[in-house]
Design a protein around this motif. Structure first.
Motif, short mmCIF file in Angstrom:
data_model
loop_
_atom_site.label_atom_id
_atom_site.label_comp_id
_atom_site.label_asym_id
_atom_site.label_seq_id
_atom_site.Cartn_x
_atom_site.Cartn_y
_atom_site.Cartn_z
N ALA A 1 0.84 -1.21 0.00
CA ALA A 1 0.00 0.00 0.00
C ALA A 1 0.87 1.26 0.00
N VAL A 2 1.90 1.30 0.83
CA VAL A 2 2.70 2.53 0.89
C VAL A 2 3.48 2.72 -0.41
N ARG A 3 3.93 1.61 -0.99
CA ARG A 3 4.71 1.74 -2.24
C ARG A 3 3.83 2.23 -3.38
N GLU A 4 2.62 1.73 -3.42
CA GLU A 4 1.67 2.20 -4.43
C GLU A 4 1.38 3.69 -4.21
N ALA A 5 1.19 4.07 -2.95
CA ALA A 5 0.86 5.47 -2.63
C ALA A 5 2.01 6.40 -3.05
N ILE A 6 3.24 6.00 -2.76
CA ILE A 6 4.40 6.84 -3.12
C ILE A 6 4.46 7.02 -4.64
N LYS A 7 4.22 5.92 -5.34
CA LYS A 7 4.27 5.98 -6.81
C LYS A 7 3.21 6.94 -7.34
N LEU A 8 2.02 6.81 -6.80
CA LEU A 8 0.91 7.66 -7.29
C LEU A 8 1.18 9.14 -6.99
N ILE A 9 1.72 9.42 -5.81
CA ILE A 9 2.00 10.82 -5.47
C ILE A 9 3.05 11.38 -6.42
N ARG A 10 4.08 10.60 -6.67
CA ARG A 10 5.15 11.08 -7.55
C ARG A 10 4.65 11.32 -8.97
N GLU A 11 3.67 10.54 -9.39
CA GLU A 11 3.11 10.74 -10.73
C GLU A 11 2.36 12.06 -10.87
N THR A 12 2.00 12.66 -9.73
CA THR A 12 1.32 13.97 -9.82
C THR A 12 2.31 15.11 -10.01
N GLY A 13 3.61 14.80 -9.93
CA GLY A 13 4.62 15.86 -10.03
C GLY A 13 5.05 16.37 -8.67
N ALA A 14 4.42 15.88 -7.60
CA ALA A 14 4.84 16.29 -6.26
C ALA A 14 6.14 15.57 -5.89
N GLN A 15 6.91 16.19 -4.99
CA GLN A 15 8.09 15.54 -4.44
C GLN A 15 7.78 15.11 -3.01
N ILE A 16 8.35 13.99 -2.62
CA ILE A 16 8.19 13.53 -1.24
C ILE A 16 9.52 13.70 -0.52
N ARG A 17 9.53 14.50 0.54
CA ARG A 17 10.72 14.62 1.40
C ARG A 17 10.39 13.98 2.74
N THR A 18 11.39 13.35 3.35
CA THR A 18 11.10 12.53 4.53
C THR A 18 11.81 13.05 5.77
N GLN A 19 11.19 12.87 6.90
CA GLN A 19 11.79 13.31 8.16
C GLN A 19 11.28 12.47 9.32
N SER A 20 12.10 12.46 10.38
CA SER A 20 11.74 11.70 11.57
C SER A 20 12.58 12.14 12.74
N PRO A 21 12.03 12.06 13.94
CA PRO A 21 12.90 12.17 15.10
C PRO A 21 13.66 10.86 15.34
N LEU A 22 14.77 11.02 16.04
CA LEU A 22 15.57 9.87 16.48
C LEU A 22 15.03 9.44 17.84
#
Ligand SMILES: *Cc1c(COP(=O)(O)O)cnc(C)c1O
Ligand code: SF4
Length: 427
Positions: free
Chosen positions: A272-293
């Motif tokens: 599900a997450v891999r499909e979601a990432i692919k679909l978002i990227r197809e819209t031309g949006a960029q995904i940047r990632t962040q997290s606390p340690l």
């Protein structure tokens, strides 16, 4: 089959069959600690992310399920005793609030400092701390598909926040931004703005696009939905509309940046997450990632290098590693600044240049985002070297400065300046 969202809270925990398999004492702890911190999880987290064979040591279990050690023993006992006595809801809530107020619910001067003005009136739901970026808290986006047990915005979810950050007033936002040509980025944040139905989100985004603000270059959306409910982008009834809305932003030549919150590589493994990432990227949006340690969740360099590798493979851009803030269960999740730097360094050494877009470890403090650059030596004495990645005063950015070496410090307020009376930004 279209997955249907099922939330779990303290009230309906027993609907999760795996919970009933846990020892009684653990189930009791959940009830105790869950009274103080907000607790909410869902069927995706339970069925797709958590490894129930080893739940009590599982980072993804710890991600949304509170445990005993998240409260200091005195607080735990206070709450446990009223629950054992079957106290009324009102009594339990009163104790919960008393404990919460001792957990530094409003770190980093958020209340006093960052609320902007429009013709002398404070603008609720807007924060403007760093010159280029305005934060907007849409009122319907102030909750999440599940709650992180370490959440730094936890007071909002338990109703003790007097921050009044949430806003419906997109008009005020537009007026403010139109008077501030230095603002290039608007960050929609929460909670999680993607908890909103697409048609609600669209009222905000359309207003921003229609406002014709040439200096507004980027719309950012801060979200944990890829991790907690990726069906938001794939099979939810308005998932397609959401992607169409994203595409509309990029077609209008605005950059759409999805600021995705991931804490552990397992969150990147499901179909599900891999499909979601692919679909978002197809819209031309960029995904940047962040997290606390986070201790007990991701405090190993291998976890981070794996996370950054997989993110890069999937076309996401690693962006920030944060130090856990000085609020809530920091005593449980916190990692010392020195250890954080070691983890960052070792993880960073293990990835390709393409994943080295990530910056950290970074503390979001009152004066700004402070990166730990490492441990150095000045005249034979150990020092911590730091710099601002973002600062209230843009002139401070990337100006290295020193603190006395302190192996245990977990936050700026524990550090002392090296060789001077105060840190340069304090004068
Ligand atoms: C992190 C942050 C931003 C965005 O900073 P970038 O470095 O541009 O990502 C904006 N406002 C606040 C209050 C922040 O903490
Ligand atoms: S997604 Fe963010 S705001 Fe929501 S619970 Fe997690 S840390 Fe808090």
């Amino acid at each position: 089959m279209i997955p249907k969202y099922q939330a779990y809270t303290l009230q309906n925990l027993q609907m999760i069959p795996q919970i009933q398999q846990l020892p009684q004492a653990i189930q009791f702890d959940l009830q105790v600690v869950g009274q103080v911190y907000p607790f909410r999880t869902n069927n995706y987290v339970v069925e797709e992310l958590i490894n129930w064979d080893n739940a009590l040591n599982d980072p993804l279990f710890t991600l949304t399920f509170p445990n005993k050690e998240m409260l200091i023993p005195a607080h735990y006992e206070q709450m446990a005793s009223v629950i054992r006595e079957n106290a009324s809801t009102a009594e339990i809530e009163a104790i919960a609030n008393k404990i919460r107020l001792q957990l530094n619910p409003h770190p980093a001067g958020q209340i006093e400092h960052n609320i902007p003005n429009l013709e002398g009136n404070p603008l609720k739901g807007i924060q403007h701390k760093y010159r280029e970026t305005v934060l907007f808290f849409p009122s319907q986006g102030q909750t999440c598909h599940a709650y992180c047990s370490f959440c730094f915005r936890w007071p909002q979810f338990v109703g003790i926040s007097d921050m009044k950050l949430a806003s419906r007033e997109v008009d005020a936002l537009i007026q403010y931004v139109s008077k501030h040509p230095e603002v290039s980025d608007i960050l929609l944040t929460g909670g999680d703005p993607l908890i909103m139905k697409t048609r609600v989100l669209a009222t905000y985004i359309d207003a921003l696009l229609d406002a014709n603000l040439p200096h507004l270059k980027t719309i950012r959306i801060g979200t944990k939905s890829l991790s907690f409910w990726p069906y938001r982008f794939t099979t939810d009834l308005d998932a397609e509309d959401l992607l169409t809305l994203f595409a509309k932003v990029t077609q209008k030549n605005k950059h759409l940046a999805v600021m995705a919150h991931f804490n552990h590589p397992r969150e990147l493994q499901t179909d599900a997450v891999r499909e979601a990432i692919k679909l978002i990227r197809e819209t031309g949006a960029q995904i940047r990632t962040q997290s606390p340690l986070l201790a007990h969740i991701n405090d190993q360099p291998e976890i981070w290098s794996e996370m950054w590798k997989v993110q890069t493979e999937l076309g996401c851009i690693p962006y920030y590693m944060f130090i856990t803030r000085d609020t809530g269960a920091q005593h449980y999740f916190g990692v010392s600044l020195v250890r954080a730097w070691e983890i960052f360094k070792n993880a960073y050494q293990g990835v390709t240049g393409l994943a080295r877009t990530v910056r950290g470890p970074s503390m979001s403090t009152t004066p700004g985002k402070i990166q730990i650059l490492g441990v150095g030596q000045v005249k034979g004495e150990k020092v911590l070297v730091m710099q601002f990645l973002q600062a209230r005063n843009p002139q401070w950015v990337r100006q290295p400065f020193f603190a006395k070496y302190d192996e245990k410090a977990t936050w700026l307020d524990k550090l002392e300046p090296f060789g001077e009376e105060s840190f340069f930004f304090e004068t």
